[in-house]
Write an enzyme that holds these catalytic residues in place. Structure first.
Site, PDB file in Angstrom:
ATOM      1  N   THR A  41      90.152   5.051  39.581  1.00 17.34           N
ATOM      2  CA  THR A  41      89.049   5.849  40.005  1.00 17.34           C
ATOM      3  C   THR A  41      88.918   5.868  41.605  1.00 17.34           C
ATOM      4  OG1 THR A  41      87.484   4.130  40.241  1.00 17.34           O
ATOM      5  CG2 THR A  41      87.511   4.858  37.945  1.00 17.34           C
ATOM      6  N   CYS A  42      87.964   6.259  42.228  1.00 13.50           N
ATOM      7  CA  CYS A  42      87.830   6.132  43.740  1.00 13.50           C
ATOM      8  C   CYS A  42      87.408   4.869  44.100  1.00 13.50           C
ATOM      9  CB  CYS A  42      86.635   6.995  44.328  1.00 13.50           C
ATOM     10  SG  CYS A  42      84.800   6.848  43.330  1.00 13.50           S
ATOM     11  N   SER A  47      81.155  -2.635  39.167  1.00 11.58           N
ATOM     12  CA  SER A  47      81.167  -1.431  39.926  1.00 11.58           C
ATOM     13  C   SER A  47      80.481  -1.705  41.658  1.00 11.58           C
ATOM     14  CB  SER A  47      80.449  -0.327  39.551  1.00 11.58           C
ATOM     15  OG  SER A  47      80.993  -0.173  38.128  1.00 11.58           O
ATOM     16  N   GLU A  49      76.342   1.319  37.260  1.00  3.91           N
ATOM     17  CA  GLU A  49      76.603   2.798  36.913  1.00  3.91           C
ATOM     18  C   GLU A  49      77.293   3.195  35.874  1.00  3.91           C
ATOM     19  OE1 GLU A  49      79.691   4.552  38.116  1.00  3.91           O
ATOM     20  OE2 GLU A  49      81.201   2.893  38.342  1.00  3.91           O
TER      21      GLU A  49
END
Lengths: 296, 422
Positions: free
Chosen positions: B49-50, B108, B113
């Site tokens: 993911t980012c 996160s 999130e």
């Protein structure tokens, strides 16, 4: 004794059940007086879960329990009638009847608007009124004997439903004003996030006012008819008649003004609260100076 | 045979490095194929993911940690900075705890999130399609997703809004019954407006008008969000038609004044919500006192997000407790499942040995043999009843017991196969 009009005559003191031996119908009424508030409270608890957690199964349970409670509440009133007493004509059943009417009006609105998140306020009010109603009076000690005619039953039920509509309009109006004030004063928290939007609260207020208008129209119409056929129900200048007609007119005007968008939601909310206060005063104070319901 | 995780995340690596290592979905299957075929891992899943790129794998031989780091290094494009000092490796219960924490949103950048659950689910799907998810990952990853769901349901970790964009939607939902039919007007076409529209636009299908001094920027943003551009001179008319106004310009004087809003809302029925995200403000504060108008500025949005983040942080201990319990339970279940083939093999071995011993006794009558078999059967049963719980709870190593009795665990009864069947 009930004489066919809106009046009851005869024994003005606490009525005694003629048969001191345990009666199955009396036992049923007493059992329902306990079960009905419990069910309303359970339904309110389910709606509380919906409010706090937006829980879909809880919403289904809330609606089911409310319907069951309403069904048993109606059965309670029917059983009271079957026991030879006039339902809704003693303080306890009158108060709990208003809770039932408020819940029914709400459930119809919920079905129409399809947003159960506000149900906790209406159903908790029904639970509170049902509990208070069960606690404040023994129907077998205070209710007038005799079963009223269909017209009188409709008149009384219509009045209760109309006042319940005004009660709901006042509750939703108060919530609308609270939400508005919270937004203006920058109050951000779980309660305010969970409270429905201003537009939705306005829809519920308007719907409740509409229901109140319809029921008041029916009940006042029946009242005038009954007065027309009876010479013992006061004059047109009776304070109760004047006050109730004025209440009906104000409710109708408010509903029409809001429906035609000539009145802002916040103004309609304030007027709704005022209308319920007026209806309460009409019920609690003006009735004392009236001859219309003498003997009830 | 245990879970190993190796990777880098926002905790350990700057965004410049994370964005170089991040793998788009189409590059994941060949990478997993290389992991299994070249580096010898039995199973593997790549979560990219980012904010993180992590390898979850099953280590079957020693030196797995080095090979996992070697795999991560192979993802580094030419010219990217080295990974030393930015990567971490966890094994066993630590790796499992990490997996559960990631799935719950505890690890996160914005705690709680929910997007990470979808990303993990997608990564698992890719691993299944590549054929690199086996007995361990097939149990651990779905369990992690369940735990994540449980954390979000049983705690308030994912409640509230944690971004300014989310706060815009939350405020809109307090005013309007349904955001989908709201008309939106923006004053300005900058980054702040774009961020707000990114959250709001998927929820609204009503008209969107971008009012901006520079027509080109208004047109570009309108194209992006399916709106229409308009000049600033059109503002009074556009505001009169709007339900939500988002203002964020660099103007030093207010662009919307109370008198204009009074005029614009004179005939309207619906409420008007104005989000003034400009600094200095673009809307006169007196507008907030007008009837049926709700004005919020950037401080209000920040108050909403700060409150949510604070509430979420209070929920972290509860969420960690759920994760810790889940790790213990998962380990216990694995020990039980690993012990069951060993117990079966032990029973079979004992009965076989008994049979061999009895076969040597030629003088036994059938009745005597039957009586001896009954008695020794009860003996074996009693021994195993004492031993099995200890093998299942991990206080006794099943392999050591089998070794002590010289019993081989049949290949068909390996724990992985047993798990697959389970």
């Amino acid at each position: 004794m009930y004489d066919g009009s809106l009046q009851w005559t005869g024994n003005s003191g606490p009525a005694r059940h003629p048969n001191p031996a345990p009666d199955p119908m009396e036992a049923l009424v007493r059992a329902l007086h306990v079960v009905v508030p419990v069910l309303w409270t359970a339904a309110a608890a389910a709606y509380w879960v919906v409010f706090v957690r937006d829980d879909l199964p809880a919403a289904r349970w809330g609606a089911r329990l409310s319907l069951l409670a309403a069904l048993l509440h109606v059965s309670d009133l029917a059983a009271t009638g079957a026991a030879g007493l006039a339902p809704l004509l003693q303080p306890g059943t009158l108060v709990s009847g208003m809770g039932l009417a408020a819940a029914l009006v709400y459930l119809v609105l919920e079905r129409k608007i399809r947003k159960p998140s506000i149900g906790v306020f209406a159903i908790a009010t029904a639970a509170l009124l049902a509990t208070v109603g069960s606690a404040i009076g023994d129907p077998f000690a205070t209710a007038p004997e005799g079963v009223p005619t269909g017209r009188t039953s409709l008149h009384v039920a219509g009045a209760i439903a109309g006042y319940a509509g005004l009660l709901l309009a006042a509750i939703f109006g108060a919530l609308l004003l609270a939400q508005q004030r919270a937004l203006r004063n920058r109050r951000f928290g779980l309660f305010w996030e969970r409270l429905p939007s201003i537009e939705l609260l306005d829809s519920f207020t308007r719907g409740s006012l509409g229901a109140a208008t319809i029921f008041l129209t029916v009940t006042i119409g029946l009242g005038h008819m009954a007065r027309h056929y009876s010479d013992r129900m006061g004059t047109s200048w009776d304070p109760k008649v004047i006050a109730t007609n004025l209440l009906w007119l104000l409710t109708l005007l408010t509903f029409a003004a809001r429906k035609s968008k000539r009145m802002r939601p916040a103004v309609a909310a304030r007027v709704s609260i005022g209308l319920f206060a007026y209806a309460f005063a009409n019920m609690a104070i003006v009735s004392r100076f009236s001859q219309v319901h003498a003997g009830l | 045979m245990e879970l190993i995780v190796a990777g880098l995340s926002h905790h350990t690596a700057p965004v410049e490095l994370r964005e170089r290592i991040a793998q788009p979905p189409e590059r994941v299957p060949p990478a997993l194929d290389r992991l299994v075929k070249t580096l010898g891992f039995a199973e593997g899943l790549l979560l990219s993911t980012c904010n993180r790129t992590e390898l979850y794998a099953r280590s079957s031989v020693s030196g797995s940690d080095h090979r996992a780091l070697e795999f991560l290094d192979s993802l580094r494009p030419a010219g990217a900075p080295p990974l030393e000092g930015h990567v971490y490796v966890r094994q066993g219960d630590d790796a499992l705890r990490h997996l559960f924490r990631v799935a719950s949103g505890l690890d996160s950048m914005v705690v709680g999130e929910v997007e990470i659950a979808r990303q993990m689910s997608d990564a698992y799907t890719l691993a299944c399609q590549a054929g690199t998810a086996g007995a361990l990952l097939n149990r651990a990853v779905p369990r992690a997703l369940q735990i994540g769901k449980r954390v979000r349901t049983e705690t308030a970790l994912a409640r509230g809004v944690s971004s300014v964009a989310g706060a815009v939607v939350a405020l809109g939902e307090r005013v309007f019954r349904d955001l989908s039919n709201c008309h939106v007007v923006t004053i300005g076409a900058g980054e702040t407006v774009e961020t707000a529209l990114r959250a709001l636009r998927p929820r609204t299908t009503g008209r969107l008008v971008i009012c901006n001094r520079t027509a080109a920027r208004a047109e570009a943003l309108a194209l992006k969000f399916n709106g229409q551009p308009a000049p600033l001179s059109d503002l009074p008319r556009r505001v009169a038609e709007a339900d939500i106004v988002i203002a964020a310009t660099a103007a030093t004087e207010p662009l919307l004044r109370a008198a204009e809003i009074v005029e614009a809302t004179r005939r309207r029925e619906r409420p008007l919500m104005i989000l003034d995200l400009g600094v200095p403000r673009d809307v006169e504060p007196a507008v907030g006192r007008l009837d049926n108008v709700y004005l919020h500025d950037v401080d209000d949005l920040r108050a909403i997000t700060d409150r949510s983040i604070e509430q979420r942080s209070q929920e972290i201990p509860k969420a960690e407790a759920i994760v810790a319990m889940a790790v213990t339970e998962f380990r216990r279940r694995r020990q039980q499942m690993e012990a069951e083939p060993a117990i079966k093999a032990l029973l079979d071995g004992m009965l076989r040995t008994r049979g061999e011993v009895l076969d040597h006794e030629k003088n036994l009558t059938p009745e005597t043999r039957e009586a001896v078999e009954r008695a020794t059967g009860r003996l074996v049963d009693r021994l195993l009843r004492r031993l099995a719980p200890r093998m299942k709870d991990g206080s006794t190593n099943p392999r050591q017991i089998l070794d002590a009795f010289g019993i081989e665990l049949a290949s068909a009864d390996t724990d992985e196969d047993h798990e697959e069947k389970a």
